[in-house]
Design an enzyme around this catalytic site. Structure first.
Site, PDB file in Angstrom:
ATOM      1  CG  ASP A 109      -1.861  -1.142   1.224  1.00 28.23           C
ATOM      2  OD1 ASP A 109      -2.266  -1.582   0.178  1.00 28.23           O
ATOM      3  OD2 ASP A 109      -2.195  -1.551   2.433  1.00 28.23           O
TER       4      ASP A 109
HETATM    5  N1  URA Z   1      -1.291  -6.014   3.857  1.00 29.63           N
HETATM    6  C1  URA Z   1      -1.603  -4.743   3.862  1.00 29.63           C
HETATM    7  O1  URA Z   1      -2.834  -4.490   4.588  1.00 29.63           O
HETATM    8  N2  URA Z   1      -1.012  -3.902   3.476  1.00 29.63           N
HETATM    9  C2  URA Z   1       0.270  -4.043   2.810  1.00 29.63           C
HETATM   10  O2  URA Z   1       0.748  -2.871   2.016  1.00 29.63           O
HETATM   11  C3  URA Z   1       0.711  -5.027   2.700  1.00 29.63           C
HETATM   12  C4  URA Z   1       0.187  -6.324   3.326  1.00 29.63           C
END
Ligand code: URA
Length: 236
Positions: free
Chosen positions: A105
């Site tokens: 993310d």
């Molecule tokens: N899980 C998440 O919620 N976000 C990420 O960036 C990676 C794994």
């Protein structure tokens, strides 16, 4: 890129030009292959051929693999209208058909693997291959023993048919844990922590399979994987 391949395709890929411009250039005798001018669009090119465009050599650099220490604020996409992308941090030639093997993310930091080898990244991202990804998780509320147990057993996420697969969850401090999961569902860690009544405030990926984020890489820095690191994924 697969070889042998047509000259016009090779050129449009490496010179990053539309096929129409490439064809016009070939007709104008801009192109040599192994020192000889070639005017056929479908001339067959192999990986070892030396191709020039208006005198400039175009070299296919083969399969390449990088690890990046992703900072907050960058998206794991090839292009984005609003945000900087992880590719903005890579100073390498011909990144056109590169992709991220397992996205993070925008607000997650840490290990991102970037490659042009689709078979290799499939080993990481395919749910069937069950490669563990390890995260450091900082939470808003204290982590309870009950929550850790639930994470280890598998939790039911909203809009998912099955519970998550068993995870490895290790408490590090009242508000932090190390969590290893072998799936890659959308926002999976944040949703898992929400499912046990808590909230992620910081998330950092340390490891994918046995490839660890190099501790000498500052945030935003990257390096090529070693042959040994590449083989970790191929071997399993
Ligand atoms: N899980 C998440 O919620 N976000 C990420 O960036 C990676 C794994």
């Amino acid at each position: 890129m697969k070889f042998p391949c047509r000259l016009d395709k090779f050129l449009s890929h490496l010179a990053e030009l539309p096929r129409t411009k490439v064809k016009a250039g070939i007709k104008k005798r801009y192109v040599t292959v192994n020192g000889k001018t070639v005017t056929k669009f479908d001339h067959s090119i192999t990986q070892d051929d030396e191709v020039t465009w208006q005198g400039n050599p175009l070299q296919y650099l083969g399969k390449r693999y990088y690890m990046l220490n992703k900072p907050v604020g960058y998206v794991c996409a090839n292009s984005d209208d609003l945000h900087a992308t992880v590719f903005d941090l890579l100073d390498e030639p011909n990144l056109k058909d590169f992709h991220v093997a397992g996205r993070l993310d925008i607000d997650t930091t840490g290990l991102v693997l970037i490659t042009n080898d689709g078979d290799w990244s499939h080993q990481i991202t395919s749910p069937k291959k069950q490669k563990f990804k390890t995260y450091l998780v900082e939470t808003q509320e204290p982590i309870t023993e009950e929550a850790l147990e639930q994470l280890r057993e598998g939790v039911q996420l909203h809009n998912e048919k099955n519970p998550t697969l068993p995870a490895i969850a290790q408490q590090l401090a009242s508000y932090s844990l190390r969590l290893s999961i072998c799936e890659g569902k959308y926002h999976q860690v944040k949703r898992m922590i929400a499912a046990v009544g808590n909230k992620v405030v910081e998330l950092h990926r340390e490891k994918i399979a046995d490839i660890e984020l190099d501790s000498t890489l500052a945030s935003g820095e990257y390096r090529a994987l070693t042959a040994q690191e590449v083989s970790i994924i191929n071997a399993k």
